[in-house]
Design a protein around this motif. Structure first.
Motif, PDB file in Angstrom:
ATOM      1  N   LEU A  59     -64.633 -48.316 -35.018  1.00 37.33           N
ATOM      2  CA  LEU A  59     -65.231 -48.947 -33.842  1.00 37.33           C
ATOM      3  C   LEU A  59     -64.391 -48.712 -32.595  1.00 37.33           C
ATOM      4  O   LEU A  59     -64.921 -48.408 -31.514  1.00 37.33           O
ATOM      5  N   LEU A  60     -63.079 -48.849 -32.725  1.00 35.40           N
ATOM      6  CA  LEU A  60     -62.205 -48.616 -31.573  1.00 35.40           C
ATOM      7  C   LEU A  60     -62.261 -47.162 -31.123  1.00 35.40           C
ATOM      8  O   LEU A  60     -62.215 -46.869 -29.923  1.00 35.40           O
ATOM      9  N   GLY A  61     -62.344 -46.238 -32.076  1.00 37.61           N
ATOM     10  CA  GLY A  61     -62.445 -44.832 -31.712  1.00 37.61           C
ATOM     11  C   GLY A  61     -63.739 -44.522 -30.976  1.00 37.61           C
ATOM     12  O   GLY A  61     -63.730 -43.824 -29.951  1.00 37.61           O
ATOM     13  N   ALA A  62     -64.855 -45.046 -31.478  1.00 38.99           N
ATOM     14  CA  ALA A  62     -66.133 -44.829 -30.803  1.00 38.99           C
ATOM     15  C   ALA A  62     -66.147 -45.464 -29.412  1.00 38.99           C
ATOM     16  O   ALA A  62     -66.613 -44.856 -28.433  1.00 38.99           O
ATOM     17  N   ALA A  63     -65.614 -46.680 -29.310  1.00 36.99           N
ATOM     18  CA  ALA A  63     -65.550 -47.342 -28.003  1.00 36.99           C
ATOM     19  C   ALA A  63     -64.624 -46.583 -27.053  1.00 36.99           C
ATOM     20  O   ALA A  63     -64.894 -46.480 -25.851  1.00 36.99           O
ATOM     21  N   GLY A  64     -63.522 -46.034 -27.585  1.00 34.30           N
ATOM     22  CA  GLY A  64     -62.609 -45.269 -26.744  1.00 34.30           C
ATOM     23  C   GLY A  64     -63.235 -43.997 -26.212  1.00 34.30           C
ATOM     24  O   GLY A  64     -63.023 -43.626 -25.048  1.00 34.30           O
TER      25      GLY A  64
ATOM     26  N   ARG B 180     -61.440 -33.887 -22.652  1.00 38.26           N
ATOM     27  CA  ARG B 180     -60.174 -34.602 -22.466  1.00 38.26           C
ATOM     28  C   ARG B 180     -60.080 -35.785 -23.421  1.00 38.26           C
ATOM     29  O   ARG B 180     -59.027 -36.006 -24.031  1.00 38.26           O
ATOM     30  N   SER B 181     -61.156 -36.540 -23.570  1.00 40.57           N
ATOM     31  CA  SER B 181     -61.128 -37.696 -24.463  1.00 40.57           C
ATOM     32  C   SER B 181     -60.991 -37.264 -25.914  1.00 40.57           C
ATOM     33  O   SER B 181     -60.180 -37.819 -26.670  1.00 40.57           O
ATOM     34  N   LEU B 182     -61.782 -36.276 -26.328  1.00 40.01           N
ATOM     35  CA  LEU B 182     -61.672 -35.782 -27.699  1.00 40.01           C
ATOM     36  C   LEU B 182     -60.297 -35.183 -27.957  1.00 40.01           C
ATOM     37  O   LEU B 182     -59.695 -35.398 -29.017  1.00 40.01           O
ATOM     38  N   GLY B 183     -59.785 -34.425 -26.978  1.00 36.75           N
ATOM     39  CA  GLY B 183     -58.464 -33.823 -27.135  1.00 36.75           C
ATOM     40  C   GLY B 183     -57.364 -34.859 -27.253  1.00 36.75           C
ATOM     41  O   GLY B 183     -56.445 -34.720 -28.060  1.00 36.75           O
ATOM     42  N   ALA B 184     -57.456 -35.930 -26.443  1.00 36.03           N
ATOM     43  CA  ALA B 184     -56.447 -36.994 -26.530  1.00 36.03           C
ATOM     44  C   ALA B 184     -56.463 -37.638 -27.914  1.00 36.03           C
ATOM     45  O   ALA B 184     -55.410 -37.914 -28.503  1.00 36.03           O
ATOM     46  N   GLY B 185     -57.668 -37.866 -28.452  1.00 32.30           N
ATOM     47  CA  GLY B 185     -57.753 -38.438 -29.793  1.00 32.30           C
ATOM     48  C   GLY B 185     -57.168 -37.527 -30.855  1.00 32.30           C
ATOM     49  O   GLY B 185     -56.467 -37.983 -31.765  1.00 32.30           O
ATOM     50  N   LEU B 186     -57.416 -36.226 -30.733  1.00 30.25           N
ATOM     51  CA  LEU B 186     -56.885 -35.279 -31.711  1.00 30.25           C
ATOM     52  C   LEU B 186     -55.366 -35.137 -31.594  1.00 30.25           C
ATOM     53  O   LEU B 186     -54.665 -35.027 -32.603  1.00 30.25           O
ATOM     54  N   VAL B 187     -54.845 -35.128 -30.369  1.00 28.03           N
ATOM     55  CA  VAL B 187     -53.394 -35.089 -30.185  1.00 28.03           C
ATOM     56  C   VAL B 187     -52.746 -36.312 -30.820  1.00 28.03           C
ATOM     57  O   VAL B 187     -51.746 -36.215 -31.542  1.00 28.03           O
TER      58      VAL B 187
ATOM     59  N   ASP C 178     -54.838 -42.969 -22.855  1.00 31.82           N
ATOM     60  CA  ASP C 178     -55.305 -42.023 -21.840  1.00 31.82           C
ATOM     61  C   ASP C 178     -56.334 -42.669 -20.922  1.00 31.82           C
ATOM     62  O   ASP C 178     -56.302 -42.483 -19.701  1.00 31.82           O
ATOM     63  N   VAL C 179     -57.257 -43.437 -21.500  1.00 28.98           N
ATOM     64  CA  VAL C 179     -58.273 -44.106 -20.687  1.00 28.98           C
ATOM     65  C   VAL C 179     -57.620 -45.073 -19.704  1.00 28.98           C
ATOM     66  O   VAL C 179     -57.953 -45.103 -18.507  1.00 28.98           O
ATOM     67  N   ILE C 180     -56.666 -45.861 -20.181  1.00 30.50           N
ATOM     68  CA  ILE C 180     -56.005 -46.840 -19.309  1.00 30.50           C
ATOM     69  C   ILE C 180     -55.134 -46.139 -18.277  1.00 30.50           C
ATOM     70  O   ILE C 180     -55.097 -46.532 -17.101  1.00 30.50           O
ATOM     71  N   ALA C 181     -54.426 -45.066 -18.679  1.00 33.58           N
ATOM     72  CA  ALA C 181     -53.526 -44.367 -17.761  1.00 33.58           C
ATOM     73  C   ALA C 181     -54.271 -43.747 -16.591  1.00 33.58           C
ATOM     74  O   ALA C 181     -53.742 -43.681 -15.481  1.00 33.58           O
ATOM     75  N   ARG C 182     -55.510 -43.305 -16.802  1.00 37.25           N
ATOM     76  CA  ARG C 182     -56.250 -42.705 -15.685  1.00 37.25           C
ATOM     77  C   ARG C 182     -57.133 -43.709 -14.957  1.00 37.25           C
ATOM     78  O   ARG C 182     -57.846 -43.330 -14.036  1.00 37.25           O
TER      79      ARG C 182
END
Length: 336
Positions: free
Chosen positions: A18-23, A57-64, A300-304
């Motif tokens: 759920l957190l991943g989907a919401a992110g 960017r969002s998918l990449g941040a999750g994979l990193v 990443d979401v919060i930082a930007r």
């Protein structure tokens, strides 16, 4: 496994999902002008911003984050130390040295690392240098330790290689001050340059390393019982340790090459998993990868978004959050 433990594992999996989907949804919505997905889709060029910038960017941040979480769980299981992190074997110092050498030799200054105007060839050169440097640092550690037969010697070799490569890093920067700006940007960690090619590389790396790490998870379970117990099970520990180190280096090197030195994700993600559930390393590795992906995605979401239209380097944000988490953890344990 008891029914209560099974419920805890299922609950953690659902929370992470759920957190991943919401992110991911928040990553599509978050921008320099606030959070408004509907307005973006109706605006000129909105589809381009949504699918060519924010989505990768969002998918990449999750994979990193997933790669860092996986390598952190491998490091903590291999060294049987909850403070072990993915950078322990010289990968961070090697990656940083590779980037600095490319910047100094090519005169790329800071234009190759910042968010806009980077030439594709320069970007690929820096990514390749970071990846090769990370693997070279780990290889030097293995050579100095004469393999991975003894974890203590391997750990000490990693510290020595990290100090040596860090000194070489500073020496190159001293003779080429123009490389300092690019180095600082790399050290802070950033996700602004992650695109679909980066997502492809990161996904391939995770697809290759996670199943292999899961297959070797029983080795980590055996090591948790002690060296003698693991040997009594007939395991070829030196060869299996090298395999675990190689997987850790590949995961860390790929993540660092694409996003720079993002701090604390690989250290904190396995800690959070261990606080939720008690499970063998097979479950921990997968859950730590998922936890790392969720952590870095939301960071990443919060930082930007926190000081929009400007952005915080995501590595700085994760360092602050991770440092605060460890301080609270140490304070609570000190009260017991």
């Amino acid at each position: 496994m008891s029914a209560a433990e099974r419920r805890r594992r299922l609950r953690l999996a659902l929370i992470l999902l759920l957190l991943g989907a919401a992110g991911l949804l928040a990553g599509l919505m978050a921008g320099s002008e606030g959070w408004d997905l509907a307005a973006l889709r109706l605006s000129p060029g909105g589809e381009l911003i949504l699918w060519d910038i924010r989505a990768p960017r969002s998918l990449g941040a999750g994979l990193v984050g997933a790669l860092f979480g996986l390598s952190g769980a491998l490091a903590q299981g291999l060294f049987r130390n909850p403070l072990a992190d993915p950078y322990l074997l010289g990968s961070a110092a090697g990656a940083s040295l590779g980037v600095v050498i490319v910047l100094a030799a090519g005169g790329l200054l800071g234009a190759a690392i910042p968010m806009a105007g980077a030439d594709l060839i320069q970007r690929l050169g820096l990514v390749g240098a970071a990846f090769v440097g990370a693997l070279a640092g780990v290889s030097a550690t293995l050579a100095l330790a004469r393999g991975a037969e003894q974890t203590t010697r391997l750990l000490l070799a990693g510290v020595v290689v990290g100090v040596l490569l860090g000194a070489l890093n500073d020496l190159v920067t001293l003779f080429s001050p123009d490389a300092l700006r690019g180095k600082q940007s790399f050290l802070l960690g950033q996700t602004g340059l992650l695109g679909w090619p980066s997502v492809t590389v990161l996904a391939l790396s995770l697809t290759a390393t996670l199943p292999l790490a899961w297959r070797l998870s029983r080795v980590l379970d055996a090591l948790a019982l002690g060296e003698d117990s693991a040997r009594s099970l007939g395991l070829a520990l030196p060869r299996l340790r090298v395999a675990l180190v190689v997987l850790m280096a590949l995961a860390t090197g790929t993540a660092v090459a694409q996003a720079g030195l993002v701090a604390f994700v690989g250290l904190v993600a396995p800690h959070l998993v261990a606080r939720f559930v008690r499970a063998p390393h097979g479950y921990r590795l997968v859950a730590s990868a998922a936890m790392g992906g969720v952590l870095l995605l939301w960071a990443d979401v919060i930082a930007r978004s926190v000081i929009a239209p400007q952005e915080l380097p995501v590595g700085v944000f994760t360092a602050v959050l991770g440092g605060c988490y460890l301080l609270v953890l140490l304070w609570r344990r000190g009260l017991r």
